[in-house]
Design a protein around this motif. Structure first.
Motif, PDB file in Angstrom:
ATOM      1  N   TYR A 164       5.874   6.675  12.066  1.00 19.42           N
ATOM      2  CA  TYR A 164       6.237   5.266  12.130  1.00 19.42           C
ATOM      3  C   TYR A 164       6.383   4.617  10.758  1.00 19.42           C
ATOM      4  O   TYR A 164       7.055   3.593  10.630  1.00 19.42           O
ATOM      5  N   VAL A 165       5.771   5.202   9.735  1.00 18.74           N
ATOM      6  CA  VAL A 165       5.883   4.672   8.370  1.00 18.74           C
ATOM      7  C   VAL A 165       6.188   5.855   7.443  1.00 18.74           C
ATOM      8  O   VAL A 165       5.324   6.332   6.702  1.00 18.74           O
ATOM      9  N   PRO A 166       7.416   6.354   7.464  1.00 19.61           N
ATOM     10  CA  PRO A 166       7.749   7.535   6.664  1.00 19.61           C
ATOM     11  C   PRO A 166       7.590   7.306   5.158  1.00 19.61           C
ATOM     12  O   PRO A 166       7.406   8.256   4.398  1.00 19.61           O
ATOM     13  N   GLU A 167       7.593   6.047   4.738  1.00 17.26           N
ATOM     14  CA  GLU A 167       7.427   5.736   3.311  1.00 17.26           C
ATOM     15  C   GLU A 167       6.062   6.179   2.789  1.00 17.26           C
ATOM     16  O   GLU A 167       5.890   6.378   1.583  1.00 17.26           O
ATOM     17  N   LEU A 168       5.104   6.350   3.685  1.00 17.30           N
ATOM     18  CA  LEU A 168       3.769   6.793   3.262  1.00 17.30           C
ATOM     19  C   LEU A 168       3.812   8.123   2.531  1.00 17.30           C
ATOM     20  O   LEU A 168       3.001   8.378   1.644  1.00 17.30           O
ATOM     21  N   ALA A 194       1.797   6.580  -3.515  1.00 15.42           N
ATOM     22  CA  ALA A 194       0.579   7.066  -4.170  1.00 15.42           C
ATOM     23  C   ALA A 194      -0.576   6.855  -3.186  1.00 15.42           C
ATOM     24  O   ALA A 194      -0.534   5.969  -2.325  1.00 15.42           O
ATOM     25  N   GLU A 195      -1.599   7.654  -3.338  1.00 14.42           N
ATOM     26  CA  GLU A 195      -2.729   7.586  -2.403  1.00 14.42           C
ATOM     27  C   GLU A 195      -3.330   6.183  -2.336  1.00 14.42           C
ATOM     28  O   GLU A 195      -3.643   5.682  -1.255  1.00 14.42           O
ATOM     29  N   ARG A 196      -3.498   5.554  -3.485  1.00 15.50           N
ATOM     30  CA  ARG A 196      -4.092   4.211  -3.528  1.00 15.50           C
ATOM     31  C   ARG A 196      -3.194   3.191  -2.823  1.00 15.50           C
ATOM     32  O   ARG A 196      -3.670   2.323  -2.104  1.00 15.50           O
ATOM     33  N   ASP A 197      -1.875   3.316  -3.025  1.00 17.76           N
ATOM     34  CA  ASP A 197      -0.944   2.397  -2.361  1.00 17.76           C
ATOM     35  C   ASP A 197      -0.970   2.609  -0.846  1.00 17.76           C
ATOM     36  O   ASP A 197      -0.935   1.639  -0.089  1.00 17.76           O
ATOM     37  N   ALA A 198      -1.039   3.852  -0.430  1.00 17.69           N
ATOM     38  CA  ALA A 198      -1.110   4.146   1.007  1.00 17.69           C
ATOM     39  C   ALA A 198      -2.386   3.567   1.600  1.00 17.69           C
ATOM     40  O   ALA A 198      -2.379   2.979   2.693  1.00 17.69           O
ATOM     41  N   GLU A 199      -3.488   3.708   0.861  1.00 20.43           N
ATOM     42  CA  GLU A 199      -4.762   3.152   1.335  1.00 20.43           C
ATOM     43  C   GLU A 199      -4.668   1.638   1.465  1.00 20.43           C
ATOM     44  O   GLU A 199      -5.095   1.065   2.472  1.00 20.43           O
ATOM     45  N   ASP A 200      -4.082   0.979   0.467  1.00 17.37           N
ATOM     46  CA  ASP A 200      -3.929  -0.479   0.516  1.00 17.37           C
ATOM     47  C   ASP A 200      -3.057  -0.897   1.697  1.00 17.37           C
ATOM     48  O   ASP A 200      -3.364  -1.868   2.392  1.00 17.37           O
ATOM     49  N   PHE A 201      -1.968  -0.163   1.920  1.00 18.45           N
ATOM     50  CA  PHE A 201      -1.083  -0.482   3.044  1.00 18.45           C
ATOM     51  C   PHE A 201      -1.815  -0.356   4.376  1.00 18.45           C
ATOM     52  O   PHE A 201      -1.755  -1.252   5.223  1.00 18.45           O
ATOM     53  N   ILE A 202      -2.518   0.750   4.554  1.00 18.22           N
ATOM     54  CA  ILE A 202      -3.222   0.985   5.820  1.00 18.22           C
ATOM     55  C   ILE A 202      -4.323  -0.054   6.018  1.00 18.22           C
ATOM     56  O   ILE A 202      -4.503  -0.574   7.125  1.00 18.22           O
TER      57      ILE A 202
END
Length: 108
Positions: free
Chosen positions: A60-64, A68-76
């Motif tokens: 559902y969020v292929p951009e993940l 970067a790991e930190r950005d993915a964590e912030d998004f989630i």
């Protein structure tokens, strides 16, 4: 099951103690085997669950995949703590008001 003969001599008593100690060691080793098997199965199930859920999230969020790991964590974190997500969890009975207050306190 018949009654065991009560040891009478020092040698019989020593042999009975040795036998009992050996049985205790065997049971302790068996307990370790069962505990390790249980832990391995729990890890296997957790790994499967995490991989499945990560796959759904990436679907559902292929951009993940590119984040970067930190950005993915912030998004989630942002998505999971949104009003819509909290409402969804409460409707499903997965989050109580108390859990939400605790989560808010940890953020600050």
């Amino acid at each position: 099951m018949g009654r065991r003969k009560i040891p009478q001599t020092r040698e019989e008593i020593k042999a009975e103690i040795d036998l009992t100690e050996n049985q205790i060691r065997q049971m302790e080793n068996r307990e370790k085997l069962y505990t390790n098997a249980y832990s391995r199965e729990e890890r296997r199930l957790r790994t499967r669950r995490l991989c499945t859920e990560a796959g759904i999230l990436e679907h559902y969020v292929p951009e993940l995949k590119e984040m970067a790991e930190r950005d993915a964590e912030d998004f989630i974190r942002t998505a999971a703590t949104s009003t819509e997500a909290q409402t969804f969890l409460r409707k499903r009975g997965l989050r109580s008001e108390e859990n939400e207050i605790e989560a808010d306190m940890r953020k600050h």
